[in-house]
Design a protein around this motif. Sequence first.
Motif, PDB file in Angstrom:
ATOM      1  N   ILE A 128      -0.107 -42.767 -19.608  1.00 31.78           N
ATOM      2  CA  ILE A 128       1.099 -42.763 -20.437  1.00 31.78           C
ATOM      3  C   ILE A 128       1.342 -41.371 -21.003  1.00 31.78           C
ATOM      4  N   GLU A 129       0.283 -40.797 -21.607  1.00 33.87           N
ATOM      5  CA  GLU A 129       0.436 -39.479 -22.194  1.00 33.87           C
ATOM      6  C   GLU A 129      -0.919 -38.818 -22.360  1.00 33.87           C
ATOM      7  N   VAL A 155       1.807 -32.730 -26.870  1.00 41.65           N
ATOM      8  CA  VAL A 155       1.934 -34.047 -26.256  1.00 41.65           C
ATOM      9  C   VAL A 155       2.576 -33.860 -24.889  1.00 41.65           C
ATOM     10  N   VAL A 156       1.956 -34.439 -23.871  1.00 42.63           N
ATOM     11  CA  VAL A 156       2.498 -34.429 -22.515  1.00 42.63           C
ATOM     12  C   VAL A 156       2.666 -35.883 -22.127  1.00 42.63           C
ATOM     13  N   SER A 157       3.879 -36.289 -21.832  1.00 43.50           N
ATOM     14  CA  SER A 157       4.176 -37.699 -21.606  1.00 43.50           C
ATOM     15  C   SER A 157       4.872 -37.900 -20.268  1.00 43.50           C
ATOM     16  N   ALA A 158       4.312 -38.785 -19.439  1.00 39.61           N
ATOM     17  CA  ALA A 158       4.890 -39.087 -18.133  1.00 39.61           C
ATOM     18  C   ALA A 158       6.249 -39.758 -18.312  1.00 39.61           C
ATOM     19  N   ILE A 212       7.084 -32.386 -22.553  1.00 37.05           N
ATOM     20  CA  ILE A 212       6.056 -31.645 -23.284  1.00 37.05           C
ATOM     21  C   ILE A 212       6.617 -31.349 -24.666  1.00 37.05           C
ATOM     22  N   GLY A 213       5.838 -31.662 -25.668  1.00 41.23           N
ATOM     23  CA  GLY A 213       6.208 -31.326 -27.035  1.00 41.23           C
ATOM     24  C   GLY A 213       5.069 -30.583 -27.694  1.00 41.23           C
ATOM     25  N   ALA A 214       5.378 -29.525 -28.419  1.00 44.57           N
ATOM     26  CA  ALA A 214       4.358 -28.732 -29.112  1.00 44.57           C
ATOM     27  C   ALA A 214       4.768 -28.567 -30.570  1.00 44.57           C
ATOM     28  N   THR A 216       5.844 -38.355 -33.512  1.00 43.77           N
ATOM     29  CA  THR A 216       6.216 -37.683 -32.266  1.00 43.77           C
ATOM     30  C   THR A 216       5.757 -38.485 -31.052  1.00 43.77           C
ATOM     31  N   VAL A 217       4.542 -38.999 -31.080  1.00 41.23           N
ATOM     32  CA  VAL A 217       4.039 -39.802 -29.960  1.00 41.23           C
ATOM     33  C   VAL A 217       4.910 -41.048 -29.786  1.00 41.23           C
ATOM     34  N   THR A 218       5.294 -41.684 -30.873  1.00 40.02           N
ATOM     35  CA  THR A 218       6.152 -42.872 -30.790  1.00 40.02           C
ATOM     36  C   THR A 218       7.504 -42.528 -30.171  1.00 40.02           C
TER      37      THR A 218
END
Length: 137
Positions: free
Chosen positions: A87-88, A99-102, A109-111, A121-123
């Motif tokens: 998932i991530e 965060v790297v999310s498929a 990609i979020g930094a 952010t993950v949510t």
Amino acid sequence: MSYFTSRNKLIMSLNQTDAQQLSAYLANITQNTELDALALVTREGMRLAYSAVPGYEVSPDNLSAMGAVLLQSGNDSVTKIGYNKLIEVVLRGKKSFLVVSAAGRFFLIGASRSIRDLGKTVTVFRYYSKKIGETYQ
């Protein structure tokens, strides 16, 4: 505001409607998080879209390449231990995170240099990664 880079030849495979929809998703992610940088990248590491706050010092190409490596390593690890689907990948430092999310044929990609919004952010990433993944497989 358009997030898509004009120098990227892969963008040509997206029609105007797709580009506008992806741009709207990215704008919503930006509005709902406190990220320093946000990118939409192909699984090969080709950056399609990028946005960063002024003063963010990681180059878009380096961020995209790091994200591709993290995603591939995460996919390989998940496969080898017998889990279904990645998932991530969350890479957390003392005061910052990545965060790297498929997201289907892409990934987000979020930094951030502020750890306090990691959960939110993950949510947000899970929600939009799923929407993007369902639309652009």
